[in-house]
Write an enzyme that holds these catalytic residues in place. Structure first.
Site, mmCIF file in Angstrom:
data_model
loop_
_atom_site.group_PDB
_atom_site.id
_atom_site.type_symbol
_atom_site.label_atom_id
_atom_site.label_comp_id
_atom_site.label_asym_id
_atom_site.label_seq_id
_atom_site.Cartn_x
_atom_site.Cartn_y
_atom_site.Cartn_z
ATOM 1 N N ASP A 12 36.548 8.659 88.850
ATOM 2 C CA ASP A 12 35.591 9.732 88.622
ATOM 3 C C ASP A 12 34.301 9.119 88.063
ATOM 4 O O ASP A 12 34.295 7.994 87.559
ATOM 5 C CB ASP A 12 36.190 10.730 87.626
ATOM 6 N N ASP A 14 30.975 11.214 86.350
ATOM 7 C CA ASP A 14 30.460 11.835 85.124
ATOM 8 C C ASP A 14 31.535 11.937 84.053
ATOM 9 O O ASP A 14 32.596 12.531 84.267
ATOM 10 C CB ASP A 14 29.933 13.236 85.416
ATOM 11 N N ASP A 200 38.452 12.371 83.762
ATOM 12 C CA ASP A 200 38.419 13.070 82.478
ATOM 13 C C ASP A 200 38.594 14.575 82.582
ATOM 14 O O ASP A 200 38.688 15.251 81.558
ATOM 15 C CB ASP A 200 37.088 12.789 81.771
#
Length: 261
Positions: A12, A14, A200
């Site tokens: 991932d 961001d 996240d």
């Protein structure tokens, strides 16, 4: 495809490889260099558009690897800067317009706001915000209503064949496909010996659980992910540091654990 790849990393962006606020990736440089030294595949996997990811992938020197774009609704092939067609995105907007106005007004998508407004919401530069609006497969947006209204919205869209995924910042709509689906197709093509996935947010969970090792990167801007499948056995780890600092530490730890340093 190369059948001798020791490791592929699916990450991932961001809040994981790049900082939630500054969008910087420099704190992860050591781990990225170590991955390059062993010729590991690094697959960027994000809700970002092909135009956004293509630019970052080139900056990171990762053009020879595919990238997963728009939350898994599409793949950006190696050495390709962008995706040509927006037909799926236009079909999605047409379907979204059929949502009853009383419900539709609570979803503020990227197509509903100006580039300046998107830059203000995200902290992106105007040019970067324009790339974020250059969509081909999916529509992210802010949910401005209640949880009950969101549940009604999701139920309606799901009945129309639209998949709704919660990311780190936005609710993302598409006609299907997620990060884990695309990860599996890439693994099938490249046959890596080991796989690591890092993320996240809720839209990363399936990807984290499907990899040999999943890493939940700490993000103080959101609630922690719940305990994941494989976590008690040590197949899913959690970082102490947030963003690229935590990403860097986790990758270096796993490279050592896999004896790939």
């Amino acid at each position: 495809m190369n059948s001798e790849i020791e490791l592929m990393v699916f990450t991932d962006l961001d809040g994981s490889l790049i900082d939630h606020n500054t969008y910087e990736w420099a704190p992860a440089r050591q781990a990225l260099t170590s991955l390059d030294n062993i010729s590991a595949g690094v697959v960027l996997s994000s809700s970002k558009t092909a135009a956004e990811i293509g630019r970052l992938r080139a900056e990171l020197g990762l053009e020879k690897w595919p990238a997963i774009v728009e939350n898994g609704a599409g793949i950006l092939p190696p050495f390709v800067a962008d995706v040509a067609t927006q037909s799926a995105y236009q079909d999605l907007l047409v379907t979204l317009a059929q949502v009853p106005p009383g419900l539709r007004r609570h979803f503020r998508g990227f197509a509903d706001i100006t580039t300046t407004e998107l830059a203000d919401i995200t902290g992106l530069s105007p040019a970067a915000a324009a790339r974020a609006q250059n969509r081909c497969f999916s529509e992210p947006g802010q949910w401005l209503g209640t949880d009950a209204q969101q549940a009604e919205f999701v139920t309606l869209l799901t009945s129309w064949g639209i998949q709704v995924q919660q990311g780190g910042r936005f609710l993302t709509l598409s006609f299907g496909g997620n990060k884990a689906d695309q990860m599996r197709s890439i693994i099938k093509a490249y046959h890596p010996k080991h796989t690591i996935a890092l993320g996240d947010a809720p839209n990363d969970v399936q990807m984290l659980e499907a990899a040999e090792f999943g890493v939940v990167v700490a993000n103080p801007h959101r609630l922690p992910l719940p305990p994941l499948k494989g976590e008690p056995e040590g197949h899913v780890l959690r970082t102490q540091a947030a963003g690229p600092e935590g990403w860097n530490a986790a990758v270096l730890y796993l490279l050592n654990r896999l004896e790939l340093q």
